[in-house]
Design an enzyme around this catalytic site. Structure first.
Site, PDB file in Angstrom:
ATOM      1  N   GLU A 159      53.713  90.789 -23.164  1.00  0.00           N
ATOM      2  CA  GLU A 159      53.810  89.532 -23.885  1.00  0.00           C
ATOM      3  C   GLU A 159      52.303  88.911 -24.367  1.00  0.00           C
ATOM      4  O   GLU A 159      51.304  89.161 -23.445  1.00  0.00           O
ATOM      5  CB  GLU A 159      54.334  88.219 -23.020  1.00  0.00           C
ATOM      6  CG  GLU A 159      54.274  86.925 -23.300  1.00  0.00           C
ATOM      7  CD  GLU A 159      55.136  86.019 -22.675  1.00  0.00           C
ATOM      8  OE1 GLU A 159      55.809  86.288 -21.701  1.00  0.00           O
ATOM      9  OE2 GLU A 159      54.895  84.732 -22.708  1.00  0.00           O
ATOM     10  N   ASP A 215      56.598  97.478  -7.078  1.00  0.00           N
ATOM     11  CA  ASP A 215      57.813  97.203  -7.617  1.00  0.00           C
ATOM     12  C   ASP A 215      57.868  95.631  -7.951  1.00  0.00           C
ATOM     13  O   ASP A 215      57.981  94.836  -6.895  1.00  0.00           O
ATOM     14  CB  ASP A 215      58.517  97.656  -6.310  1.00  0.00           C
ATOM     15  CG  ASP A 215      60.309  97.330  -6.793  1.00  0.00           C
ATOM     16  OD1 ASP A 215      60.650  96.783  -7.598  1.00  0.00           O
ATOM     17  OD2 ASP A 215      61.033  97.863  -5.911  1.00  0.00           O
ATOM     18  N   HIS A 228      49.629  80.823 -28.982  1.00  0.00           N
ATOM     19  CA  HIS A 228      50.644  81.816 -29.127  1.00  0.00           C
ATOM     20  C   HIS A 228      50.940  82.200 -30.450  1.00  0.00           C
ATOM     21  O   HIS A 228      50.946  83.020 -30.957  1.00  0.00           O
ATOM     22  CB  HIS A 228      52.370  81.359 -28.874  1.00  0.00           C
ATOM     23  CG  HIS A 228      52.647  81.492 -27.223  1.00  0.00           C
ATOM     24  ND1 HIS A 228      53.418  81.417 -26.806  1.00  0.00           N
ATOM     25  CD2 HIS A 228      51.635  81.512 -26.149  1.00  0.00           C
ATOM     26  CE1 HIS A 228      53.716  81.815 -25.650  1.00  0.00           C
ATOM     27  NE2 HIS A 228      52.306  81.699 -25.060  1.00  0.00           N
TER      28      HIS A 228
HETATM   29  C1  MEV Z   1      55.816  81.746 -21.310  1.00  0.00           C
HETATM   30  O1  MEV Z   1      55.766  82.944 -21.319  1.00  0.00           O
HETATM   31  C2  MEV Z   1      55.467  80.977 -20.057  1.00  0.00           C
HETATM   32  C3  MEV Z   1      55.106  79.378 -20.266  1.00  0.00           C
HETATM   33  O2  MEV Z   1      56.663  79.056 -20.637  1.00  0.00           O
HETATM   34  C4  MEV Z   1      54.896  78.999 -18.895  1.00  0.00           C
HETATM   35  C5  MEV Z   1      55.201  77.376 -18.709  1.00  0.00           C
HETATM   36  O3  MEV Z   1      56.133  76.738 -19.414  1.00  0.00           O
HETATM   37  O4  MEV Z   1      54.753  76.847 -17.617  1.00  0.00           O
HETATM   38  C6  MEV Z   1      54.276  78.957 -21.154  1.00  0.00           C
END
Ligand code: MEV
Length: 439
Positions: free
Chosen positions: A85, A296, A393
């Protein structure tokens, strides 16, 4: 229509791939080519990977990233993270830098106890079973000596065996609830071997126990298996700083920011829909290090989420508070990890990751991973309560779209600049790239 196959596991790797390509692919040549493209040219290394699991046909890569600048109990570490990710490694690195300048992370082990259970059915007088168990407990323990000797030399072993009467939830159901110390090993094999021996011993001893009736002598063994729920194998990590040091963004005051983080955690404590996502973000950091170090992650995930719901309500794993002008942010989670055995020493990248982490003990790795989770949550909440997460993002998303569209380095450069001011969507980027290529 594909046809079923028997003896698939006996085929060679090449034969498996050919079968797969003819049965399940319309482009069999390209299927074969893709699979082979991911084979390692070092045949020894490839063979090592082939032998990790069954029916191996290729390798599935995940990126391995590094988040530097983690100051944990005064040790400066660079943390390896294996994750697909985007933004996770960047967020961890940002948090690490932020807290490096504010005293770093502190982490403490609250417990290291592992759990395993022998589940059985006993049709008879539970008082007699209790007496029997009291009598044979030393026999149970001594029957595992051949398995526990070397673990005991390392300071571990079986901590205790308790008979639990579970007949209030399931008729005739009892268990041996066993606790273990497994030092630097995750301990799954050790625990399961001990449990299987205990199951055999209790069954054999029951047959010989003169006070039991014939039916009581016939204990029905159901299963012997470790539990991934380890509420006493727990680590705590924390950060704190004066409120005034929370100068994260120009457009929000430190106190407003601190209050928002506290609110965000309060919401995750009372609203399971939010708590699950909140904790998922924590697991972005946790799993990435768990995976990089050959541990794991399914075991960790199962145990952590059960722990988050330990009081009957699914809650945040982190806590945040403001006391006497100090902002405190902490995490508490169960982590059953190993730094010896399993993949940790045989997967070259897992081994290297542990070397990068300065060859931690299992307890030190628990601390590092708890910190990774806390850092991740701090980064996520910091973004969520200020600009939102899409800004960060989208930068990474744009990069992925440009790669997918096979943009050249020059095109990527131009479009990254352009989309810093525009909303990123696949269509918008595809059109912009088309325009660029046409001009
Ligand atoms: C995304 O992978 C994780 C988040 O959604 C965590 C959160 O909302 O605290 C950004």
């Amino acid at each position: 229509m594909p046809t079923p196959i028997s003896g698939f596991s006996k085929l060679t790797k090449e034969e498996k791939i050919n079968w797969l390509a003819t049965q399940y692919s319309t482009e069999s040549k390209s299927t074969i080519a893709i699979l082979k493209n991911y084979w390692n040219s070092d045949t020894n290394l490839q063979q090592l990977h082939d032998e990790f699991i069954e029916n191996t046909i290729s390798n599935f890569y995940l990126p391995l990233g590094i988040a530097p600048n983690f100051l944990i109990n005064n040790n400066l570490l660079a943390i390896p993270m294996a994750i697909e990710e985007s933004s996770v490694v960047a967020a961890a690195s940002r948090s690490a830098k932020f807290w490096l300048e504010r005293g770093g992370f502190k982490a403490t082990i609250l417990g290291t106890e592992k759990v395993g259970q022998v589940h059985f059915i006993f049709k008879g007088d539970s008082k007699k079973l209790t007496t029997f168990f009291g009598k044979i407990k030393p026999v149970l323990l001594s029957s595992t000596k051949h398995l526990t000797q070397s673990m005991e030399k390392r300071g571990g072993g079986i901590l205790d065996i308790v008979l639990r009467d579970k007949t209030d939830v399931l008729p005739d159901y009892f268990q041996l609830h066993c606790t273990f110390e497994t030092k630097d090993a995750m301990g799954a094999n050790f625990i399961n071997s001990c449990l299987e021996q205990l199951a055999k011993t209790i069954k054999d001893e029951a047959k010989k126990y003169s006070s039991f009736t014939q039916i009581e002598k016939e204990i029905e063994m159901v299963m012997s298996i470790l539990s991934n729920y380890v509420p006493n194998c727990v680590v705590r990590a924390e950060v704190s700083c004066p409120i005034d040091d929370l100068n994260v963004k120009a457009d929000i005051t430190p106190i407003a920011f601190a209050n928002k983080i506290v609110r965000a955690v309060q919401i995750a404590n009372v609203e399971p829909h939010r708590a699950v996502t909140h904790n998922k973000g924590i697991m972005n950091g946790v799993d990435a290090v768990v995976l990089a170090t050959g541990n794991d992650f399914r075991a960790i995930e199962a145990g952590v989420h059960a722990y988050a719901a330990k009081d009957g309500y699914y809650r945040s794993l982190t806590s945040a508070s403001i006391k006497e002008n100090i902002f405190n942010f902490s995490i508490e989670l169960p982590l059953a990890l190993g730094t010896v055995g399993g993949l940790t020493s045989i997967h070259p990248l897992a081994k290297l990751s542990l070397e990068i982490l300065q060859k931690p003990s299992a307890e030190e790795l628990m601390q590092i991973i708890a910190v990774a989770g806390l850092a991740q949550n701090f980064a996520a909440l910091s973004a969520l309560v200020t600009t939102g997460i899409q800004e960060g993002h989208m930068k990474m998303h744009l990069g992925n779209i440009l790669n997918q569209l096979e943009a050249t380095v020059a095109e990527k450069h131009i479009l990254t600049k352009r989309f810093s001011k525009e909303t990123v969507s696949h269509t918008a980027v595809a059109e912009a790239l088309k325009d660029l290529k046409n001009n």
